[in-house]
Design a protein around this motif. Structure first.
Motif, PDB file in Angstrom:
ATOM      1  N   ILE A  55      79.768  61.352 105.840  1.00 57.19           N
ATOM      2  CA  ILE A  55      78.376  61.149 105.425  1.00 57.19           C
ATOM      3  C   ILE A  55      78.289  60.961 103.916  1.00 57.19           C
ATOM      4  CG2 ILE A  55      76.109  62.269 105.249  1.00 57.19           C
ATOM      5  CD1 ILE A  55      76.811  63.593 108.012  1.00 57.19           C
ATOM      6  N   GLU A  56      78.999  61.802 103.177  1.00 56.19           N
ATOM      7  CA  GLU A  56      78.965  61.704 101.715  1.00 56.19           C
ATOM      8  C   GLU A  56      79.478  60.349 101.253  1.00 56.19           C
ATOM      9  OE1 GLU A  56      77.882  62.691  98.023  1.00 56.19           O
ATOM     10  OE2 GLU A  56      77.431  63.849  99.823  1.00 56.19           O
ATOM     11  N   MET A  85      76.964  57.591 101.909  1.00 53.16           N
ATOM     12  CA  MET A  85      75.710  57.686 101.162  1.00 53.16           C
ATOM     13  C   MET A  85      75.873  57.499  99.657  1.00 53.16           C
ATOM     14  SD  MET A  85      73.197  58.034 103.254  1.00 53.16           S
ATOM     15  CE  MET A  85      73.946  57.029 104.518  1.00 53.16           C
ATOM     16  N   SER A 100      77.528  50.812 102.640  1.00 51.75           N
ATOM     17  CA  SER A 100      77.345  51.813 103.685  1.00 51.75           C
ATOM     18  C   SER A 100      78.388  51.642 104.786  1.00 51.75           C
ATOM     19  CB  SER A 100      75.937  51.718 104.262  1.00 51.75           C
ATOM     20  OG  SER A 100      75.708  50.417 104.764  1.00 51.75           O
ATOM     21  N   ALA A 138      75.241  54.074 109.590  1.00 51.31           N
ATOM     22  CA  ALA A 138      75.035  53.969 108.142  1.00 51.31           C
ATOM     23  C   ALA A 138      74.943  52.509 107.724  1.00 51.31           C
ATOM     24  CB  ALA A 138      76.162  54.670 107.387  1.00 51.31           C
ATOM     25  N   SER A 198      69.697  57.054 107.362  1.00 54.78           N
ATOM     26  CA  SER A 198      69.594  57.901 106.177  1.00 54.78           C
ATOM     27  C   SER A 198      70.595  59.050 106.257  1.00 54.78           C
ATOM     28  CB  SER A 198      68.186  58.477 106.067  1.00 54.78           C
ATOM     29  OG  SER A 198      67.962  59.416 107.124  1.00 54.78           O
ATOM     30  N   ARG A 199      70.787  59.718 105.135  1.00 53.64           N
ATOM     31  CA  ARG A 199      71.635  60.906 105.095  1.00 53.64           C
ATOM     32  C   ARG A 199      71.146  61.938 106.115  1.00 53.64           C
ATOM     33  NH1 ARG A 199      74.990  63.475 101.272  1.00 53.64           N
ATOM     34  NH2 ARG A 199      74.579  61.826  99.773  1.00 53.64           N
ATOM     35  N   GLU A 200      69.828  62.152 106.167  1.00 51.55           N
ATOM     36  CA  GLU A 200      69.262  63.147 107.078  1.00 51.55           C
ATOM     37  C   GLU A 200      69.533  62.778 108.531  1.00 51.55           C
ATOM     38  OE1 GLU A 200      67.611  61.736 104.466  1.00 51.55           O
ATOM     39  OE2 GLU A 200      67.795  63.507 103.180  1.00 51.55           O
ATOM     40  N   GLN A 230      73.189  63.480 109.203  1.00 54.75           N
ATOM     41  CA  GLN A 230      73.400  64.928 109.287  1.00 54.75           C
ATOM     42  C   GLN A 230      72.904  65.468 110.628  1.00 54.75           C
ATOM     43  OE1 GLN A 230      71.406  65.973 105.613  1.00 54.75           O
ATOM     44  NE2 GLN A 230      73.359  66.231 104.531  1.00 54.75           N
TER      45      GLN A 230
END
Length: 195
Positions: free
Chosen positions: A92-93, A96, A102, A172, A177-179, A182
């Motif tokens: 994820i990191e 993002m 992406s 991605a 989104s990151r959220e 997650q």
């Protein structure tokens, strides 16, 4: 008097090429796009890096040592669950980071590729399989140490974890989104085998 070392310039050029391949995939990347991003002409690119396929191989090697280095680091975690958590967090990191395209180069590099790209597609598949094998070996160790229930199949669990990573990469690339990513990781971890 000597100029700046060539390797430094080559590293910058490789980083630029990596971002182009990462954004457009192997087949979607032209030599003109590469030379423009790298700030070199085609003869210089060929002299320093070889043809497009050879350059892509160098880019993938660099990608594994830099943006994708989260995977070997995650394998050092003390428990299998922490390994999975760190793999998800690292993926994820990486996806993002604003300077990164992406998704994942290993997935995006060959998602859309015709027959002429079979060698590249096969190589990326081998690299993804090697990553999954490394996770499987770590989970086998966790089984031996009693960190995972004996009923767990290490190969199935590794396949599950990496399928989540590759799937998050595709999401991605599609603008998740990151959220949202997650939330996918959290949902996957709710399925974690408990003793």
């Amino acid at each position: 008097m000597r100029g700046r070392p060539r390797t430094f310039e080559e590293e910058e050029a490789l980083d630029a090429a990596m971002r182009v391949f990462w954004r457009h995939g192997y087949e979607g990347t032209s030599v003109a796009m590469l030379t423009a991003a790298m700030g070199v002409n085609a003869p210089s690119m060929y002299a320093s890096f070889g043809n497009k396929q050879q350059l892509f191989a160098k880019v993938v090697e660099r990608y594994l040592k830099q943006p994708a280095s989260y995977l070997p680091q995650a394998l050092e975690q003390p428990t299998a669950r922490l390994v999975a958590e760190q793999i998800f967090a690292g993926a994820i990191e990486m996806a993002m980071q604003p300077e990164n395209p992406s998704g994942c180069l290993l997935v995006r590099g060959a998602l859309v590729a015709g027959p002429s790209c079979e060698t590249v597609r096969t190589r990326l598949s081998e690299i993804r399989a090697k990553a999954e094998a490394a996770v499987r070996e770590r989970f086998e160790r966790a089984l031996d140490e009693g960190d995972l229930p004996a009923s767990v199949d290490a190969a199935d669990l590794a396949r599950f974890v990496m399928a989540q990573v590759w799937g998050m990469s595709v999401q991605a690339a599609g603008g998740a989104s990151r959220e949202e990513l997650q939330a996918v990781a959290a949902h996957a971890l709710r399925a974690w085998p408990e003793s």
